[in-house]
Write an enzyme that holds these catalytic residues in place. Structure first.
Site, mmCIF file in Angstrom:
data_model
loop_
_atom_site.group_PDB
_atom_site.id
_atom_site.type_symbol
_atom_site.label_atom_id
_atom_site.label_comp_id
_atom_site.label_asym_id
_atom_site.label_seq_id
_atom_site.Cartn_x
_atom_site.Cartn_y
_atom_site.Cartn_z
ATOM 1 N N HIS A 1 -2.042 -2.782 1.792
ATOM 2 C CA HIS A 1 -1.955 -2.809 0.324
ATOM 3 C C HIS A 1 -3.002 -1.836 -0.236
ATOM 4 O O HIS A 1 -4.089 -1.705 0.326
ATOM 5 C CB HIS A 1 -2.211 -4.240 -0.184
ATOM 6 C CG HIS A 1 -1.918 -4.387 -1.645
ATOM 7 N ND1 HIS A 1 -2.784 -3.951 -2.613
ATOM 8 C CD2 HIS A 1 -0.830 -4.891 -2.292
ATOM 9 C CE1 HIS A 1 -2.248 -4.192 -3.813
ATOM 10 N NE2 HIS A 1 -1.058 -4.761 -3.640
ATOM 11 N N GLU B 1 4.926 1.231 -3.550
ATOM 12 C CA GLU B 1 4.175 0.795 -4.726
ATOM 13 C C GLU B 1 3.366 1.971 -5.264
ATOM 14 O O GLU B 1 2.273 2.261 -4.740
ATOM 15 C CB GLU B 1 3.199 -0.324 -4.357
ATOM 16 C CG GLU B 1 3.834 -1.547 -3.762
ATOM 17 C CD GLU B 1 2.931 -2.758 -3.915
ATOM 18 O OE1 GLU B 1 3.279 -3.637 -4.701
ATOM 19 O OE2 GLU B 1 1.873 -2.808 -3.275
HETATM 20 C C1 PEP Z 1 0.794 -5.385 -6.201
HETATM 21 O O1 PEP Z 1 -0.447 -5.365 -6.334
HETATM 22 O O2 PEP Z 1 1.320 -5.259 -5.094
HETATM 23 C C2 PEP Z 1 1.599 -5.555 -7.394
HETATM 24 C C3 PEP Z 1 2.870 -5.275 -7.303
HETATM 25 O O3 PEP Z 1 0.928 -5.997 -8.507
HETATM 26 P P1 PEP Z 1 1.533 -6.063 -9.998
HETATM 27 O O4 PEP Z 1 2.923 -6.623 -9.906
HETATM 28 O O5 PEP Z 1 0.595 -6.982 -10.712
HETATM 29 O O6 PEP Z 1 1.545 -4.675 -10.515
#
Ligand code: PEP
Length: 236
Positions: free
Chosen positions: A87, A155
């Site tokens: 992450h 992400e």
């Molecule tokens: C994450 O940290 O993986 C994430 C998706 O956070 P958020 O949905 O709060 O942006």
């Protein structure tokens, strides 16, 4: 069937998590696979329910003298079947390096636990996104492993916790690129999920993007009503 993975990060007290788990009993999903990744401490409260259990991290060594770490075998014996690896918060704030990410993936695959490999570019890397994603994939994937089992969570780091998400076109082309890169380079068909500010409003737009295999939720997963709405939309 889509994956809806909730990453609670370092949230909830013991009293709060008990209430959360109780409220979760009222959340149903017919077609989707729900995975909850609470703090290690709270894993037992999520066991034996109608959803799957995930962890936010795993030690990069099998066992031994590693104060404060949690091993893959400990996770497995606690009912965990998914582990979030790499992450951006761990890479950037906790200095998790590529070598330990690779070791964690190997340990998970050897123990039949599904690794969820997080990849994504920083805001200033937007114009070299593919290079960043390629490096993150190449440093985590090893030939000869059951690579089809790895779930990739794309992400964009600039989207996490900001409320801003990429356009539909951007997400589609990035997902197409990831899937074809992994297929051509590693002959693997990995599921690719989207994470970054998914909420009960933008899920309508995200859910129109067919190529997305699921979602990694952060903030929105902390509130049962938001989670319920997201599941409802994904359910269709
Ligand atoms: C994450 O940290 O993986 C994430 C998706 O956070 P958020 O949905 O709060 O942006």
């Amino acid at each position: 069937m889509k994956l809806i993975i909730s990453n609670h990060k370092m949230n909830f007290t013991l009293e709060e998590i008990k209430i959360y788990v109780e409220q979760l009993e009222t959340v149903q999903s017919k077609n989707n696979l729900l995975v909850f990744c609470p703090s290690f401490l709270y894993l037992p409260y999520f066991k034996g329910k109608n959803y799957s259990l995930g962890s936010q991290n795993v030690a990069s060594q099998k066992m031994g003298a590693l104060t404060g770490e949690v091993s893959v075998e400990q996770l497995k014996s606690s009912g965990v079947s998914y582990v979030i690896i790499g992450h951006s918060e761990r890479r950037n704030l906790l200095k998790e390096d590529k070598d330990s990410i690779q070791k964690k993936i190997s340990l998970c695959l050897e123990n039949e636990i599904t690794p969820i490999l997080c990849i994504g570019e920083q805001l200033e890397e937007k114009n070299q996104k593919e290079k960043v994603l390629q490096e993150e994939i190449d440093s985590a994937f090893q030939e000869g492993q059951a690579l089809d089992e790895i779930i990739i969570a794309y992400e964009p780091i600039w989207s996490i916790g900001t409320g801003i998400i990429p356009s539909k076109e951007d997400i589609t082309s990035t997902f197409e690129w990831i899937k074809s890169y992994v297929k051509e380079t590693y002959h693997a068909n990995c599921k690719v999920i989207y994470g970054g500010s998914v909420n009960e409003e933008n899920i309508r737009l995200l859910n129109q993007i067919q190529i997305i295999d699921g979602y990694l939720l952060g903030g929105a997963s902390l509130e049962i009503e938001k989670l319920r709405e997201i599941i409802k939309v994904v359910e269709g």
